[in-house]
Design an enzyme around this catalytic site. Structure first.
Site, PDB file in Angstrom:
ATOM      1  N   SER A 269       0.845  -1.193   0.000  1.00  0.00           N
ATOM      2  CA  SER A 269       0.000   0.000   0.000  1.00  0.00           C
ATOM      3  C   SER A 269       0.882   1.245   0.000  1.00  0.00           C
ATOM      4  O   SER A 269       2.111   1.153   0.055  1.00  0.00           O
ATOM      5  CB  SER A 269      -0.910  -0.001   1.228  1.00  0.00           C
ATOM      6  OG  SER A 269      -0.131   0.270   2.372  1.00  0.00           O
ATOM      7  N   LYS A 270       0.224   2.380  -0.047  1.00  0.00           N
ATOM      8  CA  LYS A 270       0.910   3.681  -0.131  1.00  0.00           C
ATOM      9  C   LYS A 270       2.025   3.839   0.886  1.00  0.00           C
ATOM     10  O   LYS A 270       3.053   4.438   0.612  1.00  0.00           O
ATOM     11  CB  LYS A 270      -0.119   4.802   0.076  1.00  0.00           C
ATOM     12  CG  LYS A 270      -0.774   5.255  -1.194  1.00  0.00           C
ATOM     13  CD  LYS A 270      -0.746   6.780  -1.267  1.00  0.00           C
ATOM     14  CE  LYS A 270      -0.723   7.355  -2.642  1.00  0.00           C
ATOM     15  NZ  LYS A 270       0.382   6.982  -3.492  1.00  0.00           N
ATOM     16  N   ARG A 271       1.789   3.284   2.099  1.00  0.00           N
ATOM     17  CA  ARG A 271       2.814   3.522   3.115  1.00  0.00           C
ATOM     18  C   ARG A 271       4.117   2.772   2.825  1.00  0.00           C
ATOM     19  O   ARG A 271       5.141   3.025   3.446  1.00  0.00           O
ATOM     20  CB  ARG A 271       2.292   3.257   4.526  1.00  0.00           C
ATOM     21  CG  ARG A 271       1.843   1.913   4.780  1.00  0.00           C
ATOM     22  CD  ARG A 271       1.010   1.765   6.034  1.00  0.00           C
ATOM     23  NE  ARG A 271       0.500   0.419   6.028  1.00  0.00           N
ATOM     24  CZ  ARG A 271       1.182  -0.629   6.409  1.00  0.00           C
ATOM     25  NH1 ARG A 271       2.393  -0.509   6.908  1.00  0.00           N
ATOM     26  NH2 ARG A 271       0.662  -1.830   6.311  1.00  0.00           N
ATOM     27  N   GLY A 273       5.431   3.037  -0.181  1.00  0.00           N
ATOM     28  CA  GLY A 273       6.055   3.806  -1.272  1.00  0.00           C
ATOM     29  C   GLY A 273       5.129   3.831  -2.476  1.00  0.00           C
ATOM     30  O   GLY A 273       3.908   3.772  -2.324  1.00  0.00           O
TER      31      GLY A 273
END
Ligand code: GLU
Length: 288
Positions: A269-271, A273
């Protein structure tokens, strides 16, 4: 029959089977094209191409609030940039058009009506608060939390009256308790007990269907032979199986792919990268 003839017939059967292979990618345009969806698309594309079949792009935009045309464009551009080309899709049409769910409302309404008429689905008038209050009451009284929805038994005339009065409602699918078994091409035999599920919502109303219904109807109508998707969807499969059975549809073949994980073993996920194709393009990655 001569050996040469038998071989010829066998070859023809094989070609027939192969030409019937139809796979699809069905992204929801609620954000930029995620690398995980690209990976799933690649498996679908390669499997279809290897078997002389067709690969379909379908836009699943039933979530009206979260779906945006700019995300649909991003999905299409990302796949094109990668060179993953579909044979049928919203921008090129095809035999089973339209390929955007928001344009298929009448098709879903036809099947919803059928389920309602046959008593396989029903209108539920309970609010979230009613359901929560009942659950709390049962828990505090030490009773097992019932899966049975009381709206199942409302007489038809009362349903008609409530609908005319404009009472808020949803359409729920009547779950029949049974053991559901299917073969997943990747995982082997998978078994679920539908007795553990509650009746579930398949539409907000006749013209506002939800994912489990639309996906089943579209995969049937678009003659999808193999559903290759992320394993986060495996828990949806038994519900989709029940809808297929209720509508008399054959079950397609399923392959649930393991997901791409981050270094901490959680879903990428976004966290972790960059996750979207657009971000990789901006960072200078090549499509290869
Ligand atoms: N629209 C679903 C998603 O974006 C696809 C579900 C499916 O492949 O069945 O996750």
């Amino acid at each position: 029959m001569s050996d040469a003839n038998a071989e010829k017939i066998n070859e023809e059967i094989k070609t027939d089977q192969k030409s019937c292979i139809r796979t699809r990618i069905a992204p929801s345009p609620t954000g930029p094209m995620h690398i995980g969806v690209v990976r799933t698309a690649l498996f679908n594309y390669l499997f279809a191409k290897k078997n002389n079949g067709k690969f379909i792009l379908r836009i699943e935009d039933t979530d009206i609030e979260r779906s945006k045309i700019e995300w649909e464009k991003n999905i299409i551009e990302s796949l094109k940039w990668l060179g993953i080309q579909w044979d049928e899709g919203p921008d090129i049409d095809g035999k089973y058009a339209p390929y955007r769910q928001s344009q298929r409302t009448q098709i879903y309404a036809k099947y919803l009506k059928k389920l309602l008429e046959e008593g396989k689905a029903y209108y539920c008038f309970c609010s979230k608060e009613d359901i929560e209050a009942k659950k709390q009451y049962q828990m505090s009284a030490g009773e097992p939390v019932s899966n049975k929805d009381e709206c199942r038994d409302i007489p038809q005339e009362t349903v008609k009256k409530y609908l005319e009065q404009g009472r808020p409602s949803v359409i729920k699918f009547k779950v029949i308790p049974k053991k559901i078994k299917f073969i997943d091409i990747i995982r082997g035999e998978v078994e679920f007990d539908s007795g553990l599920f509650k009746d579930f919502v398949i539409a907000k109303n006749l013209f506002n269907p939800l994912y489990n219904l639309t996906v089943v109807v579209d995969d049937f109508e678009m003659k999808i032979s193999h559903i290759i998707r992320g394993e986060d969807h495996i828990s949806n499969t038994p519900r989709q199986y029940l809808i297929q059975e209720a509508l008399g549809f054959p079950m397609p073949k399923y392959a649930h792919l393991p997901l791409i994980l981050g270094p901490d073993r959680s879903k990428l996920s976004k966290r972790h990268g960059a996750v979207s194709v657009s971000e990789y393009i901006e960072e200078g990655y090549l499509k290869e």
